[in-house]
Design a protein around this motif. Structure first.
Motif, mmCIF file in Angstrom:
data_model
loop_
_atom_site.group_PDB
_atom_site.id
_atom_site.type_symbol
_atom_site.label_atom_id
_atom_site.label_comp_id
_atom_site.label_asym_id
_atom_site.label_seq_id
_atom_site.Cartn_x
_atom_site.Cartn_y
_atom_site.Cartn_z
ATOM 1 N N THR A 42 -28.527 -16.531 19.910
ATOM 2 C CA THR A 42 -29.061 -15.297 20.483
ATOM 3 C C THR A 42 -28.051 -14.164 20.365
ATOM 4 O O THR A 42 -28.414 -13.028 20.023
ATOM 5 C CB THR A 42 -29.462 -15.515 21.957
ATOM 6 N N LEU A 43 -26.787 -14.447 20.631
ATOM 7 C CA LEU A 43 -25.738 -13.433 20.469
ATOM 8 C C LEU A 43 -25.676 -12.937 19.023
ATOM 9 O O LEU A 43 -25.563 -11.728 18.782
ATOM 10 C CB LEU A 43 -24.373 -14.002 20.860
ATOM 11 N N CYS A 44 -25.746 -13.863 18.081
ATOM 12 C CA CYS A 44 -25.703 -13.483 16.665
ATOM 13 C C CYS A 44 -26.871 -12.576 16.294
ATOM 14 O O CYS A 44 -26.692 -11.570 15.597
ATOM 15 C CB CYS A 44 -25.697 -14.724 15.770
ATOM 16 N N VAL A 45 -28.061 -12.923 16.764
ATOM 17 C CA VAL A 45 -29.241 -12.119 16.459
ATOM 18 C C VAL A 45 -29.129 -10.731 17.098
ATOM 19 O O VAL A 45 -29.347 -9.714 16.443
ATOM 20 C CB VAL A 45 -30.533 -12.835 16.920
ATOM 21 N N THR A 51 -21.730 -14.972 12.368
ATOM 22 C CA THR A 51 -20.962 -16.002 13.072
ATOM 23 C C THR A 51 -20.869 -15.631 14.543
ATOM 24 O O THR A 51 -20.906 -14.455 14.907
ATOM 25 C CB THR A 51 -19.532 -16.152 12.510
ATOM 26 N N VAL A 52 -20.702 -16.644 15.376
ATOM 27 C CA VAL A 52 -20.613 -16.382 16.805
ATOM 28 C C VAL A 52 -19.331 -15.615 17.132
ATOM 29 O O VAL A 52 -19.324 -14.763 18.027
ATOM 30 C CB VAL A 52 -20.761 -17.673 17.630
ATOM 31 N N ALA A 59 -20.045 -7.760 20.526
ATOM 32 C CA ALA A 59 -20.559 -7.569 21.890
ATOM 33 C C ALA A 59 -19.481 -6.971 22.785
ATOM 34 O O ALA A 59 -19.750 -6.050 23.570
ATOM 35 C CB ALA A 59 -21.059 -8.897 22.460
ATOM 36 N N GLU A 60 -18.262 -7.486 22.676
ATOM 37 C CA GLU A 60 -17.160 -6.947 23.480
ATOM 38 C C GLU A 60 -16.888 -5.488 23.144
ATOM 39 O O GLU A 60 -16.671 -4.670 24.033
ATOM 40 C CB GLU A 60 -15.903 -7.799 23.290
ATOM 41 N N ARG A 61 -16.913 -5.158 21.857
ATOM 42 C CA ARG A 61 -16.721 -3.745 21.450
ATOM 43 C C ARG A 61 -17.835 -2.875 22.017
ATOM 44 O O ARG A 61 -17.580 -1.805 22.560
ATOM 45 C CB ARG A 61 -16.695 -3.625 19.929
ATOM 46 N N TYR A 62 -19.071 -3.341 21.879
ATOM 47 C CA TYR A 62 -20.223 -2.583 22.355
ATOM 48 C C TYR A 62 -20.170 -2.375 23.864
ATOM 49 O O TYR A 62 -20.518 -1.309 24.372
ATOM 50 C CB TYR A 62 -21.508 -3.307 21.949
ATOM 51 N N LEU A 63 -19.688 -3.392 24.580
ATOM 52 C CA LEU A 63 -19.589 -3.289 26.036
ATOM 53 C C LEU A 63 -18.314 -2.578 26.481
ATOM 54 O O LEU A 63 -18.111 -2.361 27.673
ATOM 55 C CB LEU A 63 -19.648 -4.686 26.667
ATOM 56 N N GLY A 64 -17.449 -2.242 25.526
ATOM 57 C CA GLY A 64 -16.209 -1.550 25.860
ATOM 58 C C GLY A 64 -15.171 -2.464 26.474
ATOM 59 O O GLY A 64 -14.296 -2.026 27.210
#
Length: 94
Positions: A42-45, A51-52, A59-64
């Motif tokens: 789900t994270l990959c999608v 890759t995970v 995800a970390e970049r997007y969430l700051g």
């Protein structure tokens, strides 16, 4: 590209990290592996990554957030002396 809801992504990333710790603590449990794989997929999608590890970083970049996975992407197979880290010397388990 559509971006995921930040709150939902934060919950998913937290779930992934919790499941990752559970698998490390109980590696024999197939049900924990399946749950982790589902969350990783789900994270990959959501992050449009293959890759995970890349999905978690995205995800970390997007969430700051700055941080890293508690598990290395690929553990080193050999030590500096060239020995294989996966096997203990002398054949004795520790």
């Amino acid at each position: 590209m559509l971006l995921p809801d930040k709150a939902a992504l934060a919950r998913l990333l937290t779930r992934y990290r919790t499941q990752e710790r559970s698998v490390l603590a109980q590696p024999h449990r197939a049900d924990l592996h399946r749950a982790l794989e589902d969350t990783a997929y789900t994270l990959c999608v959501l992050m449009d990554e293959r890759t995970v590890q890349a999905a978690v970083r995205a995800a970390e970049r997007y969430l700051g957030r700055t941080g890293h996975s508690p598990v290395p992407e690929r553990p080193p197979a050999r030590t500096e002396t060239g020995g294989d880290r996966r096997h203990s010397s002398g054949g004795h388990g520790r």
